[in-house]
Design a protein around this motif. Structure first.
Motif, PDB file in Angstrom:
ATOM      1  N   ARG A 236       0.830  -1.205   0.000  1.00  0.00           N
ATOM      2  CA  ARG A 236       0.000   0.000   0.000  1.00  0.00           C
ATOM      3  C   ARG A 236       0.868   1.260   0.000  1.00  0.00           C
ATOM      4  N   GLY A 237       0.617   2.148  -0.961  1.00  0.00           N
ATOM      5  CA  GLY A 237       1.309   3.428  -1.017  1.00  0.00           C
ATOM      6  C   GLY A 237       2.630   3.415  -1.745  1.00  0.00           C
ATOM      7  N   ASP A 238       3.126   2.226  -2.160  1.00  0.00           N
ATOM      8  CA  ASP A 238       4.412   2.164  -2.851  1.00  0.00           C
ATOM      9  C   ASP A 238       4.291   2.662  -4.286  1.00  0.00           C
ATOM     10  N   VAL A 239       5.438   3.000  -4.874  1.00  0.00           N
ATOM     11  CA  VAL A 239       5.502   3.463  -6.256  1.00  0.00           C
ATOM     12  C   VAL A 239       6.443   2.544  -7.024  1.00  0.00           C
ATOM     13  N   LEU A 240       5.968   2.016  -8.146  1.00  0.00           N
ATOM     14  CA  LEU A 240       6.787   1.145  -8.982  1.00  0.00           C
ATOM     15  C   LEU A 240       7.580   1.990  -9.965  1.00  0.00           C
ATOM     16  N   LEU A 241       8.896   1.792  -9.973  1.00  0.00           N
ATOM     17  CA  LEU A 241       9.789   2.514 -10.868  1.00  0.00           C
ATOM     18  C   LEU A 241      10.337   1.517 -11.871  1.00  0.00           C
ATOM     19  N   SER A 242       9.997   1.659 -13.130  1.00  0.00           N
ATOM     20  CA  SER A 242      10.439   0.723 -14.161  1.00  0.00           C
ATOM     21  C   SER A 242      11.248   1.465 -15.205  1.00  0.00           C
ATOM     22  N   SER A 243      12.458   0.999 -15.454  1.00  0.00           N
ATOM     23  CA  SER A 243      13.296   1.594 -16.495  1.00  0.00           C
ATOM     24  C   SER A 243      14.342   0.580 -16.915  1.00  0.00           C
ATOM     25  N   GLY A 244      14.600   0.533 -18.222  1.00  0.00           N
ATOM     26  CA  GLY A 244      15.620  -0.359 -18.732  1.00  0.00           C
ATOM     27  C   GLY A 244      15.344  -1.826 -18.461  1.00  0.00           C
ATOM     28  N   GLY A 245      14.060  -2.196 -18.329  1.00  0.00           N
ATOM     29  CA  GLY A 245      13.714  -3.575 -18.073  1.00  0.00           C
ATOM     30  C   GLY A 245      13.852  -3.995 -16.619  1.00  0.00           C
ATOM     31  N   LYS A 246      14.250  -3.071 -15.733  1.00  0.00           N
ATOM     32  CA  LYS A 246      14.418  -3.389 -14.324  1.00  0.00           C
ATOM     33  C   LYS A 246      13.322  -2.696 -13.510  1.00  0.00           C
ATOM     34  N   ASP A 247      12.745  -3.447 -12.580  1.00  0.00           N
ATOM     35  CA  ASP A 247      11.698  -2.907 -11.722  1.00  0.00           C
ATOM     36  C   ASP A 247      12.282  -2.586 -10.353  1.00  0.00           C
ATOM     37  N   ARG A 248      12.089  -1.337  -9.938  1.00  0.00           N
ATOM     38  CA  ARG A 248      12.477  -0.926  -8.591  1.00  0.00           C
ATOM     39  C   ARG A 248      11.236  -0.436  -7.869  1.00  0.00           C
ATOM     40  N   LEU A 249      11.318  -0.440  -6.565  1.00  0.00           N
ATOM     41  CA  LEU A 249      10.195  -0.036  -5.743  1.00  0.00           C
ATOM     42  C   LEU A 249      10.606   1.161  -4.896  1.00  0.00           C
ATOM     43  N   LEU A 250       9.747   2.147  -4.811  1.00  0.00           N
ATOM     44  CA  LEU A 250       9.947   3.280  -3.914  1.00  0.00           C
ATOM     45  C   LEU A 250       8.949   3.140  -2.768  1.00  0.00           C
ATOM     46  N   ARG A 251       9.459   2.808  -1.590  1.00  0.00           N
ATOM     47  CA  ARG A 251       8.602   2.676  -0.409  1.00  0.00           C
ATOM     48  C   ARG A 251       8.403   4.061   0.195  1.00  0.00           C
ATOM     49  N   THR A 252       7.198   4.576   0.044  1.00  0.00           N
ATOM     50  CA  THR A 252       6.939   5.967   0.429  1.00  0.00           C
ATOM     51  C   THR A 252       6.999   6.176   1.931  1.00  0.00           C
ATOM     52  N   SER A 253       6.709   5.147   2.721  1.00  0.00           N
ATOM     53  CA  SER A 253       6.696   5.321   4.176  1.00  0.00           C
ATOM     54  C   SER A 253       8.089   5.528   4.757  1.00  0.00           C
ATOM     55  N   THR A 254       9.119   4.983   4.074  1.00  0.00           N
ATOM     56  CA  THR A 254      10.494   5.102   4.577  1.00  0.00           C
ATOM     57  C   THR A 254      11.422   5.810   3.592  1.00  0.00           C
ATOM     58  N   HIS A 255      10.913   6.209   2.435  1.00  0.00           N
ATOM     59  CA  HIS A 255      11.701   6.861   1.390  1.00  0.00           C
ATOM     60  C   HIS A 255      12.881   5.981   0.989  1.00  0.00           C
ATOM     61  N   THR A 256      12.581   4.704   0.769  1.00  0.00           N
ATOM     62  CA  THR A 256      13.593   3.707   0.425  1.00  0.00           C
ATOM     63  C   THR A 256      13.359   3.201  -0.995  1.00  0.00           C
ATOM     64  N   VAL A 257      14.449   3.064  -1.764  1.00  0.00           N
ATOM     65  CA  VAL A 257      14.403   2.496  -3.104  1.00  0.00           C
ATOM     66  C   VAL A 257      15.069   1.125  -3.066  1.00  0.00           C
ATOM     67  N   ALA A 258      14.375   0.115  -3.599  1.00  0.00           N
ATOM     68  CA  ALA A 258      14.888  -1.255  -3.566  1.00  0.00           C
ATOM     69  C   ALA A 258      14.377  -1.998  -4.787  1.00  0.00           C
ATOM     70  N   PRO A 259      14.997  -3.156  -5.124  1.00  0.00           N
ATOM     71  CA  PRO A 259      14.445  -3.985  -6.203  1.00  0.00           C
ATOM     72  C   PRO A 259      13.018  -4.397  -5.877  1.00  0.00           C
ATOM     73  N   ALA A 260      12.188  -4.492  -6.909  1.00  0.00           N
ATOM     74  CA  ALA A 260      10.779  -4.846  -6.726  1.00  0.00           C
ATOM     75  C   ALA A 260      10.600  -6.339  -6.866  1.00  0.00           C
ATOM     76  N   ALA A 261       9.916  -6.942  -5.911  1.00  0.00           N
ATOM     77  CA  ALA A 261       9.597  -8.359  -5.956  1.00  0.00           C
ATOM     78  C   ALA A 261       8.107  -8.542  -6.215  1.00  0.00           C
ATOM     79  N   GLY A 262       7.765  -9.640  -6.885  1.00  0.00           N
ATOM     80  CA  GLY A 262       6.365  -9.966  -7.089  1.00  0.00           C
ATOM     81  C   GLY A 262       5.692  -9.250  -8.233  1.00  0.00           C
ATOM     82  N   VAL A 263       6.451  -8.558  -9.086  1.00  0.00           N
ATOM     83  CA  VAL A 263       5.867  -7.895 -10.250  1.00  0.00           C
ATOM     84  C   VAL A 263       5.608  -8.935 -11.330  1.00  0.00           C
ATOM     85  N   PRO A 264       4.401  -8.983 -11.896  1.00  0.00           N
ATOM     86  CA  PRO A 264       4.104  -9.985 -12.931  1.00  0.00           C
ATOM     87  C   PRO A 264       5.105  -9.920 -14.084  1.00  0.00           C
ATOM     88  N   LYS A 265       5.616 -11.094 -14.486  1.00  0.00           N
ATOM     89  CA  LYS A 265       6.620 -11.173 -15.544  1.00  0.00           C
ATOM     90  C   LYS A 265       6.127 -12.119 -16.628  1.00  0.00           C
TER      91      LYS A 265
END
Length: 370
Positions: free
Chosen positions: A146-175
């Motif tokens: 809830r509240g996260d933002v998916l960042l997709s570029s260059g074929g790589k999915d990253r996640l921006l966790r808005t509650s902690t302002h953390t950027v990390a690889p995204a897991a569970g994105v449909p492939k």
């Protein structure tokens, strides 16, 4: 690109000459340390508007070399508080290389501010008070929530966790190869449109928390190339192929109960699509915070639902020729600007805002800011 008035000329109501405008414009973009107000004055209209949950608004401006695709440029952003007062601003000089976009990097709206994530320098979190904080990075994958933002570029999915302002690889994105478009709503529910390889129909899909996928065929073997979702409402613009490459926007496939039931809306008095002509280059849908669906494409006048039930739509009333219109929360914003950089004036140039579904508009910032 806008024309503008110097303070002295504006006060006496006399227009600045084109030659003077060009001189001032080039002076600003060649300045190694431009002021935000100068960049905003010569740009005239922004190119992006973001809004935080408390009503704070981040507006971005860009001015590039008019005579060529490369050369000096200037970029600026200004943060307005909920009352319309200026909270913070920044401007920088750029040297644009031909073929490269002149934006210094993307901003993303957060509940409590904005995150800047450029690719070539350190990003930061800008809170609603205008103060900067570091953005955290993690190598540990995060599952969309809830509240996260998916960042997709260059074929790589990253996640921006808005509650902690953390950027990390995204897991569970449909492939899957045939999932042509995916949208995560604010609860972390994944919505998509699945394009078949054979003669099967397109299907709209829904998946929550990594659970099983629910799907529904799009009607009449129509195409679906976009989807938007928010708060249990999702909408897919339906397109019919015309000839080899063109498509015709023919209706809307929409649910307001989290995908349990879907309705097909056709071109009618309730959904007037006559302005959406053949050969569309794009159709875009957005879902406002209250569930109303907003539709735009090419030069057609955008449509917005009369209510969150999304059973009838009306055309917005444009206060000027709006180059782009978009929703932020439950508010519509429109940008009036020329289609290509120039020194010429455009009637009504600047940023407009509507709080009643595009019927009445006011300038932003203005006396009713907030």
């Amino acid at each position: 690109m806008a024309s503008f008035l110097t303070p002295a000329l504006a006060s006496c109501g006399l227009p600045e000459s084109a030659a003077d405008r060009e001189t001032r414009y080039n002076k600003v973009i060649e300045d190694e340390t431009p002021q935000a107000q100068d960049v905003i004055d010569i740009a005239g209209a922004p190119y992006e508007v973001l809004r935080s949950d408390d009503g704070s608004t981040l507006v971005r401006y860009n001015a590039t070399y008019v005579e060529d695709d490369e050369g000096p440029a200037a970029n600026a952003w200004r943060l307005y508080g909920p009352d319309g007062d200026v909270v913070a601003e920044h401007a920088e000089h750029m040297d644009v290389v031909e073929g490269e976009f002149e934006d210094p990097g993307p901003f993303y709206a957060m509940p409590d501010g904005f995150v800047f994530l450029p690719s070539v320098k350190d990003g930061f979190f800008l809170d609603v008070r205008g103060e900067r904080q570091a953005v955290k990075s993690s190598d540990k994958p995060l599952t969309f929530g809830r509240g996260d933002v998916l960042l997709s570029s260059g074929g790589k999915d990253r996640l921006l966790r808005t509650s902690t302002h953390t950027v990390a690889p995204a897991a569970g994105v449909p492939k899957t190869r045939d999932l042509t478009f995916t949208d995560f709503d604010e609860r972390g529910v994944a919505w998509g449109v699945r394009q078949p390889e054979g003669s099967e129909p397109y299907r709209v899909t829904r998946r929550e928390d990594g659970g099983p996928e629910r799907s529904r065929d799009l009607p009449d073997r129509l195409l679906g190339e976009d989807i938007a979702a928010h708060g249990g409402t999702a909408a897919v613009p339906l397109e019919k192929p015309i000839g080899m490459d063109d498509t015709l926007f023919t209706g809307l496939f929409v649910t307001t109960d989290d995908g349990k039931n879907w309705r097909t809306l056709r071109n009618s008095d309730q959904l007037p699509l006559d302005e959406f002509k053949k050969g569309l280059s794009y159709i875009e849908v957005q879902v406002l915070d209250d569930g109303r669906v907003f539709i735009q494409g090419d030069d057609a006048t955008p449509l917005i639902a009369d209510s969150p039930a999304n059973r009838s739509f009306h055309k917005i009333t444009e206060p000027a020729h709006l180059r782009s219109v978009f929703a932020r929360g439950n508010t519509l914003y429109g940008i009036a600007d020329s289609d290509a950089p120039s020194y010429d004036h455009v009637d009504g140039e600047g940023l407009w805002r509507s709080r009643d579904g595009g019927r009445d508009w006011s300038r932003f910032p203005g006396e009713d800011s907030g």
